[in-house]
Design an enzyme around this catalytic site. Structure first.
Site, mmCIF file in Angstrom:
data_model
loop_
_atom_site.group_PDB
_atom_site.id
_atom_site.type_symbol
_atom_site.label_atom_id
_atom_site.label_comp_id
_atom_site.label_asym_id
_atom_site.label_seq_id
_atom_site.Cartn_x
_atom_site.Cartn_y
_atom_site.Cartn_z
ATOM 1 C CE LYS A 10 6.591 8.480 -1.219
ATOM 2 N NZ LYS A 10 6.179 7.059 -1.318
ATOM 3 C CD GLU A 127 16.486 7.065 -3.147
ATOM 4 O OE1 GLU A 127 16.055 5.916 -3.342
ATOM 5 O OE2 GLU A 127 16.272 7.702 -2.084
HETATM 6 P P1 CMP Z 1 8.244 4.122 -0.991
HETATM 7 O O1 CMP Z 1 8.631 2.997 -0.076
HETATM 8 O O2 CMP Z 1 8.656 5.486 -0.690
HETATM 9 O O3 CMP Z 1 8.699 3.733 -2.480
HETATM 10 C C1 CMP Z 1 7.987 2.761 -3.206
HETATM 11 C C2 CMP Z 1 6.551 3.174 -3.217
HETATM 12 O O4 CMP Z 1 5.657 2.340 -3.906
HETATM 13 C C3 CMP Z 1 6.005 3.158 -1.792
HETATM 14 O O5 CMP Z 1 6.628 4.159 -1.042
HETATM 15 C C4 CMP Z 1 4.541 3.357 -2.063
HETATM 16 O O6 CMP Z 1 4.246 4.721 -2.324
HETATM 17 C C5 CMP Z 1 4.378 2.569 -3.346
HETATM 18 N N1 CMP Z 1 3.764 1.285 -3.050
HETATM 19 C C6 CMP Z 1 4.298 0.257 -2.376
HETATM 20 N N2 CMP Z 1 3.426 -0.764 -2.291
HETATM 21 C C7 CMP Z 1 2.310 -0.362 -2.942
HETATM 22 C C8 CMP Z 1 1.069 -0.962 -3.221
HETATM 23 N N3 CMP Z 1 0.796 -2.217 -2.795
HETATM 24 N N4 CMP Z 1 0.163 -0.257 -3.911
HETATM 25 C C9 CMP Z 1 0.440 0.979 -4.356
HETATM 26 N N5 CMP Z 1 1.613 1.619 -4.123
HETATM 27 C C10 CMP Z 1 2.534 0.947 -3.427
#
Ligand code: CMP
Length: 138
Positions: A10, A127
């Site tokens: 990321k 994806e």
């Molecule tokens: P990922 O699991 O790769 O994909 C979904 C994303 O949402 C996760 O990583 C985080 O980057 C983001 N994410 C999940 N929970 C939160 C949260 N509570 N606050 C901000 N970002 C979040």
């Protein structure tokens, strides 16, 4: 049997200079790189990629973060790729990630958590197709 997962390094981890160290951990863990690119998501790309999260309160923040700079996208192959990769990267929240995991080492917060890994074999294919044309996968 070899399975596929889709990784993204990321924008936070790219900005912090961790591309090489993350790829080293991924290959050392037995994943084969079957597709690899440095790219940047537009706001619209990020909204489409994270469509399932669109009702979440953090959706706007997530889209802004994921589109703010370059990412590395990779198609990875290994037996049990999805679950083994999720073990390698650790919990979504780096504060809860196990010692030695990529998120424990390189993530800064639950939002800016360094890497993405697919959550199912089906989503891995969706994806991978989102980021890679057929001739970019080996
Ligand atoms: P990922 O699991 O790769 O994909 C979904 C994303 O949402 C996760 O990583 C985080 O980057 C983001 N994410 C999940 N929970 C939160 C949260 N509570 N606050 C901000 N970002 C979040």
């Amino acid at each position: 049997m070899a399975h596929t997962t889709l990784m993204m390094i990321k924008p936070d981890a790219v900005e912090n200079g961790h591309i090489g160290r993350i790829l080293e951990k991924v290959t050392a863990a037995g994943f084969q790189i079957k597709g690899l690119k440095l790219t940047q998501l537009s706001k619209n790309d990020a909204e489409r990629f994270y469509e399932v999260h669109q009702e979440r309160p953090f959706f706007g923040e997530l889209v802004a973060f994921m589109s703010r700079g370059p990412i590395v996208a990779a198609v990875l192959e290994k037996e049990n790729a999805v679950s083994d990769f999720r073990t390698l990267i650790g919990a979504t929240n780096p504060a809860e990630a196990a010692e030695g995991t990529i998120r424990k080492l390189y993530a800064t917060s639950i939002g800016e958590n360094a890497v993405h890994g697919s959550d199912s074999d089906e989503n891995a294919e969706i994806e991978a197709a989102f980021h890679f044309a057929g001739r970019e996968r080996f």
